[in-house]
Design a protein around this motif. Sequence first.
Motif, PDB file in Angstrom:
ATOM      1  N   MET A 243       5.371  15.484   6.868  1.00  0.00           N
ATOM      2  CA  MET A 243       5.775  14.685   5.713  1.00  0.00           C
ATOM      3  C   MET A 243       5.482  15.379   4.388  1.00  0.00           C
ATOM      4  O   MET A 243       5.872  14.885   3.330  1.00  0.00           O
ATOM      5  CB  MET A 243       5.086  13.320   5.749  1.00  0.00           C
ATOM      6  N   GLY A 244       4.791  16.528   4.441  1.00  0.00           N
ATOM      7  CA  GLY A 244       4.593  17.337   3.257  1.00  0.00           C
ATOM      8  C   GLY A 244       3.595  16.803   2.256  1.00  0.00           C
ATOM      9  O   GLY A 244       3.589  17.222   1.093  1.00  0.00           O
ATOM     10  N   ARG A 245       2.714  15.907   2.663  1.00  0.00           N
ATOM     11  CA  ARG A 245       1.744  15.343   1.734  1.00  0.00           C
ATOM     12  C   ARG A 245       0.528  14.837   2.498  1.00  0.00           C
ATOM     13  O   ARG A 245       0.585  14.633   3.708  1.00  0.00           O
ATOM     14  CB  ARG A 245       2.342  14.170   0.961  1.00  0.00           C
ATOM     15  N   ALA A 246      -0.562  14.649   1.766  1.00  0.00           N
ATOM     16  CA  ALA A 246      -1.730  13.988   2.338  1.00  0.00           C
ATOM     17  C   ALA A 246      -1.480  12.494   2.425  1.00  0.00           C
ATOM     18  O   ALA A 246      -0.768  11.910   1.600  1.00  0.00           O
ATOM     19  CB  ALA A 246      -2.958  14.259   1.475  1.00  0.00           C
ATOM     20  N   GLY A 247      -2.041  11.868   3.440  1.00  0.00           N
ATOM     21  CA  GLY A 247      -1.968  10.425   3.552  1.00  0.00           C
ATOM     22  C   GLY A 247      -3.030   9.755   2.703  1.00  0.00           C
ATOM     23  O   GLY A 247      -3.969  10.392   2.212  1.00  0.00           O
ATOM     24  N   GLN A 248      -2.871   8.458   2.500  1.00  0.00           N
ATOM     25  CA  GLN A 248      -3.844   7.670   1.758  1.00  0.00           C
ATOM     26  C   GLN A 248      -4.680   6.828   2.724  1.00  0.00           C
ATOM     27  O   GLN A 248      -4.212   6.460   3.807  1.00  0.00           O
ATOM     28  CB  GLN A 248      -3.128   6.764   0.758  1.00  0.00           C
ATOM     29  N   PRO A 249      -5.915   6.507   2.353  1.00  0.00           N
ATOM     30  CA  PRO A 249      -6.759   5.705   3.248  1.00  0.00           C
ATOM     31  C   PRO A 249      -6.117   4.411   3.719  1.00  0.00           C
ATOM     32  O   PRO A 249      -6.306   4.001   4.864  1.00  0.00           O
ATOM     33  CB  PRO A 249      -8.004   5.451   2.398  1.00  0.00           C
ATOM     34  N   ASN A 250      -5.345   3.751   2.855  1.00  0.00           N
ATOM     35  CA  ASN A 250      -4.723   2.493   3.288  1.00  0.00           C
ATOM     36  C   ASN A 250      -3.572   2.702   4.266  1.00  0.00           C
ATOM     37  O   ASN A 250      -3.084   1.732   4.852  1.00  0.00           O
ATOM     38  CB  ASN A 250      -4.275   1.652   2.091  1.00  0.00           C
ATOM     39  N   GLU A 251      -3.155   3.957   4.455  1.00  0.00           N
ATOM     40  CA  GLU A 251      -2.161   4.257   5.478  1.00  0.00           C
ATOM     41  C   GLU A 251      -2.814   4.480   6.844  1.00  0.00           C
ATOM     42  O   GLU A 251      -2.116   4.576   7.849  1.00  0.00           O
ATOM     43  CB  GLU A 251      -1.354   5.491   5.078  1.00  0.00           C
ATOM     44  N   VAL A 252      -4.128   4.550   6.856  1.00  0.00           N
ATOM     45  CA  VAL A 252      -4.898   4.721   8.085  1.00  0.00           C
ATOM     46  C   VAL A 252      -5.603   3.425   8.474  1.00  0.00           C
ATOM     47  O   VAL A 252      -5.626   3.031   9.643  1.00  0.00           O
ATOM     48  CB  VAL A 252      -5.944   5.848   7.915  1.00  0.00           C
ATOM     49  N   ALA A 253      -6.162   2.752   7.483  1.00  0.00           N
ATOM     50  CA  ALA A 253      -6.987   1.572   7.736  1.00  0.00           C
ATOM     51  C   ALA A 253      -6.233   0.461   8.445  1.00  0.00           C
ATOM     52  O   ALA A 253      -6.835  -0.324   9.189  1.00  0.00           O
ATOM     53  CB  ALA A 253      -7.559   1.042   6.415  1.00  0.00           C
ATOM     54  N   SER A 254      -4.937   0.389   8.242  1.00  0.00           N
ATOM     55  CA  SER A 254      -4.152  -0.642   8.926  1.00  0.00           C
ATOM     56  C   SER A 254      -4.242  -0.481  10.440  1.00  0.00           C
ATOM     57  O   SER A 254      -4.151  -1.462  11.186  1.00  0.00           O
ATOM     58  CB  SER A 254      -2.695  -0.592   8.468  1.00  0.00           C
ATOM     59  N   CYS A 255      -4.440   0.762  10.909  1.00  0.00           N
ATOM     60  CA  CYS A 255      -4.619   0.991  12.352  1.00  0.00           C
ATOM     61  C   CYS A 255      -5.934   0.392  12.832  1.00  0.00           C
ATOM     62  O   CYS A 255      -5.991  -0.241  13.895  1.00  0.00           O
ATOM     63  CB  CYS A 255      -4.600   2.497  12.646  1.00  0.00           C
ATOM     64  N   HIS A 256      -6.992   0.580  12.063  1.00  0.00           N
ATOM     65  CA  HIS A 256      -8.290   0.012  12.436  1.00  0.00           C
ATOM     66  C   HIS A 256      -8.230  -1.512  12.461  1.00  0.00           C
ATOM     67  O   HIS A 256      -8.758  -2.154  13.382  1.00  0.00           O
ATOM     68  CB  HIS A 256      -9.364   0.456  11.444  1.00  0.00           C
ATOM     69  N   VAL A 257      -7.603  -2.092  11.443  1.00  0.00           N
ATOM     70  CA  VAL A 257      -7.500  -3.549  11.372  1.00  0.00           C
ATOM     71  C   VAL A 257      -6.734  -4.083  12.582  1.00  0.00           C
ATOM     72  O   VAL A 257      -7.143  -5.054  13.223  1.00  0.00           O
ATOM     73  CB  VAL A 257      -6.831  -3.980  10.059  1.00  0.00           C
TER      74      VAL A 257
END
Length: 282
Positions: A243-257
Amino acid sequence: MTDANPPQTQARQPGNEAQMSPRPQFEPRFPGAGRLRGKIALITGGDSGIGRAVAVGMAREGASVAVVYLDEHEDAQETIGLVEAEGGRAIAIAGDIGDEAFCSAAVSRTVEAFGRLDILVNNAAEQHVVEEPLEISAEQLERTFRTNVFGYFHMTKHALRHMREGAAIVNTTSVTAYKGKDTLIDYAATRGAIVAFTRSLAQALAEKGIRVNGVAPGPIWTPLIPASFDEEHVAQHGASAPMGRAGQPNEVASCHVFLASEEASYMSGQVLHPNGGTIVGS
């Protein structure tokens, strides 16, 4: 197109979110639906980065949170305020998860404050760049494993004394567990260990009705990045992802939730991969 960040670095790990520019995105993108209403969560590394986003995301879904962190007091207090703004109760607990006595005390304090423990998120980690394998010292190897593996074991051991049927454990691992990283050999090894830990623990706890899953982020914009790499690397962090960019924490945290909620009631021993499009073996 790559979304480059300004060159920056920090002198020590695990880094401070308050010093980052731009600040990582932690707010959940959608309204809560009560998926974790009344639940109690303990999150290691919960002061900043992915841990902060998980804490705020779980609070939006109705959870109260114990934020465990090393010594980033300013970040931790900001996270406490963010959780409370979502309507959740929160406490901050400072200490080193590599110390089993601290892990025991952190779990006890959480149970004393909230009455029980329903969700454990093992998330705290450290990494140290070394250009040559022979330069990895015994001290660094032990320190990295003590935080990234022993800490998960210790926290889980003491949390399980209080967790009951319906509880959930979510372990943060990394894309490096699957594709490796030449300058992070010891870190990648710990992340691989957590994948095996997650799968094995899921089998051991299935009869107790406790689910165990993992999340393997790719390059994410967190304080660990400027605290680990030089300015040039930080400016290009995430550029190699599809995707050519770093992800943001809120793009990961939804998996934990999701994995902590009953929406994932038929999932255990699994790992989700919010990594910007990198294809890896599951």
